[in-house]
Design an enzyme around this catalytic site. Sequence first.
Site, PDB file in Angstrom:
ATOM      1  N   CYS A   1      53.347  43.027  30.048  1.00  8.40           N
ATOM      2  CA  CYS A   1      52.129  42.598  30.741  1.00  8.40           C
ATOM      3  C   CYS A   1      52.014  43.267  32.114  1.00  8.40           C
ATOM      4  O   CYS A   1      52.938  43.216  32.925  1.00  8.40           O
ATOM      5  CB  CYS A   1      52.167  41.077  30.893  1.00  8.40           C
ATOM      6  SG  CYS A   1      50.903  40.440  31.987  1.00  8.40           S
TER       7      CYS A   1
ATOM      8  N   ASP B   1      42.661  43.547  44.450  1.00  2.00           N
ATOM      9  CA  ASP B   1      42.156  44.200  43.241  1.00  2.00           C
ATOM     10  C   ASP B   1      42.056  45.709  43.500  1.00  2.00           C
ATOM     11  O   ASP B   1      41.616  46.137  44.559  1.00  2.00           O
ATOM     12  CB  ASP B   1      40.779  43.627  42.871  1.00  2.00           C
ATOM     13  CG  ASP B   1      40.411  43.954  41.435  1.00  2.00           C
ATOM     14  OD1 ASP B   1      40.372  43.034  40.597  1.00  2.00           O
ATOM     15  OD2 ASP B   1      40.180  45.158  41.128  1.00  2.00           O
TER      16      ASP B   1
ATOM     17  N   HIS C   1      53.650  33.532  32.674  1.00  2.00           N
ATOM     18  CA  HIS C   1      52.700  34.334  31.890  1.00  2.00           C
ATOM     19  C   HIS C   1      51.855  33.418  31.004  1.00  2.00           C
ATOM     20  O   HIS C   1      52.225  33.106  29.874  1.00  2.00           O
ATOM     21  CB  HIS C   1      53.433  35.383  31.042  1.00  2.00           C
ATOM     22  CG  HIS C   1      52.502  36.173  30.179  1.00  2.00           C
ATOM     23  ND1 HIS C   1      51.820  37.280  30.626  1.00  2.00           N
ATOM     24  CD2 HIS C   1      52.092  35.977  28.901  1.00  2.00           C
ATOM     25  CE1 HIS C   1      51.045  37.740  29.665  1.00  2.00           C
ATOM     26  NE2 HIS C   1      51.198  36.967  28.603  1.00  2.00           N
TER      27      HIS C   1
ATOM     28  N   ASN D   1      37.573  35.253  34.461  1.00  2.00           N
ATOM     29  CA  ASN D   1      37.077  35.740  33.171  1.00  2.00           C
ATOM     30  C   ASN D   1      38.075  35.323  32.091  1.00  2.00           C
ATOM     31  O   ASN D   1      39.295  35.414  32.290  1.00  2.00           O
ATOM     32  CB  ASN D   1      36.941  37.257  33.219  1.00  2.00           C
ATOM     33  CG  ASN D   1      35.964  37.712  34.280  1.00  2.00           C
ATOM     34  OD1 ASN D   1      34.925  37.080  34.484  1.00  2.00           O
ATOM     35  ND2 ASN D   1      36.282  38.789  34.973  1.00  2.00           N
TER      36      ASN D   1
ATOM     37  N   HIS E   1      44.237  34.970  35.864  1.00  2.00           N
ATOM     38  CA  HIS E   1      44.065  35.347  37.270  1.00  2.00           C
ATOM     39  C   HIS E   1      42.761  34.801  37.810  1.00  2.00           C
ATOM     40  O   HIS E   1      41.765  34.739  37.095  1.00  2.00           O
ATOM     41  CB  HIS E   1      44.133  36.862  37.472  1.00  2.00           C
ATOM     42  CG  HIS E   1      43.256  37.675  36.562  1.00  2.00           C
ATOM     43  ND1 HIS E   1      43.581  37.928  35.247  1.00  2.00           N
ATOM     44  CD2 HIS E   1      42.068  38.269  36.769  1.00  2.00           C
ATOM     45  CE1 HIS E   1      42.638  38.666  34.696  1.00  2.00           C
ATOM     46  NE2 HIS E   1      41.696  38.882  35.596  1.00  2.00           N
TER      47      HIS E   1
ATOM     48  N   HIS F   1      39.914  35.710  40.482  1.00  2.63           N
ATOM     49  CA  HIS F   1      39.343  36.685  41.421  1.00  2.63           C
ATOM     50  C   HIS F   1      38.815  35.887  42.610  1.00  2.63           C
ATOM     51  O   HIS F   1      38.049  34.926  42.413  1.00  2.63           O
ATOM     52  CB  HIS F   1      38.133  37.399  40.807  1.00  2.63           C
ATOM     53  CG  HIS F   1      38.417  38.305  39.667  1.00  2.63           C
ATOM     54  ND1 HIS F   1      38.451  39.681  39.794  1.00  2.63           N
ATOM     55  CD2 HIS F   1      38.638  38.043  38.353  1.00  2.63           C
ATOM     56  CE1 HIS F   1      38.693  40.231  38.627  1.00  2.63           C
ATOM     57  NE2 HIS F   1      38.809  39.262  37.720  1.00  2.63           N
TER      58      HIS F   1
HETATM   59  P1  5GP Z   1      39.502  40.867  34.453  1.00  7.86           P
HETATM   60  O1  5GP Z   1      38.444  41.802  33.967  1.00  7.86           O
HETATM   61  O2  5GP Z   1      40.645  40.755  33.476  1.00  7.86           O
HETATM   62  O3  5GP Z   1      38.971  39.551  34.914  1.00  7.86           O
HETATM   63  O4  5GP Z   1      40.048  41.521  35.789  1.00  7.86           O
HETATM   64  C1  5GP Z   1      41.132  42.382  35.855  1.00  7.86           C
HETATM   65  C2  5GP Z   1      41.100  42.972  37.244  1.00  7.86           C
HETATM   66  O5  5GP Z   1      42.333  43.616  37.469  1.00  7.86           O
HETATM   67  C3  5GP Z   1      40.007  44.048  37.441  1.00  7.86           C
HETATM   68  O6  5GP Z   1      39.135  43.644  38.486  1.00  7.86           O
HETATM   69  C4  5GP Z   1      40.783  45.316  37.783  1.00  7.86           C
HETATM   70  O7  5GP Z   1      40.168  46.097  38.795  1.00  7.86           O
HETATM   71  C5  5GP Z   1      42.127  44.775  38.235  1.00  7.86           C
HETATM   72  N1  5GP Z   1      43.229  45.664  37.932  1.00  7.86           N
HETATM   73  C6  5GP Z   1      43.466  46.289  36.745  1.00  7.86           C
HETATM   74  N2  5GP Z   1      44.578  47.025  36.818  1.00  7.86           N
HETATM   75  C7  5GP Z   1      45.072  46.849  38.081  1.00  7.86           C
HETATM   76  C8  5GP Z   1      46.223  47.359  38.754  1.00  7.86           C
HETATM   77  O8  5GP Z   1      47.030  48.114  38.224  1.00  7.86           O
HETATM   78  N3  5GP Z   1      46.404  46.961  40.041  1.00  7.86           N
HETATM   79  C9  5GP Z   1      45.524  46.124  40.683  1.00  7.86           C
HETATM   80  N4  5GP Z   1      45.784  45.807  41.953  1.00  7.86           N
HETATM   81  N5  5GP Z   1      44.437  45.620  40.068  1.00  7.86           N
HETATM   82  C10 5GP Z   1      44.217  45.983  38.779  1.00  7.86           C
HETATM   83 ZN    ZN Z   2      51.878  38.393  32.349  1.00  4.12          ZN
END
Ligand code: 5GP
Ligand code: ZN
Length: 123
Positions: free
Chosen positions: A11, A37, A53, A97, A110, A112
């Site tokens: 993960c 992010d 997790h 999300n 997570h 945001h």
């Molecule tokens: P989701 O779409 O799952 O709600 O959000 C995942 C978030 O993780 C996205 O906003 C994306 O920009 C962020 N993200 C994805 N990969 C990485 C990473 O390697 N490092 C960081 N800091 N953020 C990430």
């Molecule tokens: Zn995880």
Amino acid sequence: MSLVLDHDSNCLFCKIAAGKIPSRVVYEDAEFFAFHDIHPWAPVHFLIIPKLHIPSMAQVTAEHAALMGRMMALVPQLAAKEGCNPYPQGGFRLVTNTGAEGGQEVQHLHFHVMGGPRPWLRG
Ligand code: 5GP
Ligand code: ZN
């Protein structure tokens, strides 16, 4: 088998919480990790994750109530620390999300937290 694991070695967010993948750290304690992010939508945009997790909100049960309460309580504290302006003129947006139709891309629960002066890129 439960989808909730202490840690999933495949993960992305478990790897970030373990420091195996670098991130801009906002906060860390025994239970939670918060980091910026990589593609911010707003002047302030960071993520808060439990170190446990849990794939998404869809797996949250009453067993996690206290943990989730502590995660929620971090939101205003870290939002202020990261520069979100005070409520009510300022404030922040809290988004989780969940699943493909919920727009979730990373399968580790997570929050945001987004804030700062508008306009924002998205959100
Ligand atoms: P989701 O779409 O799952 O709600 O959000 C995942 C978030 O993780 C996205 O906003 C994306 O920009 C962020 N993200 C994805 N990969 C990485 C990473 O390697 N490092 C960081 N800091 N953020 C990430
Ligand atoms: Zn995880």
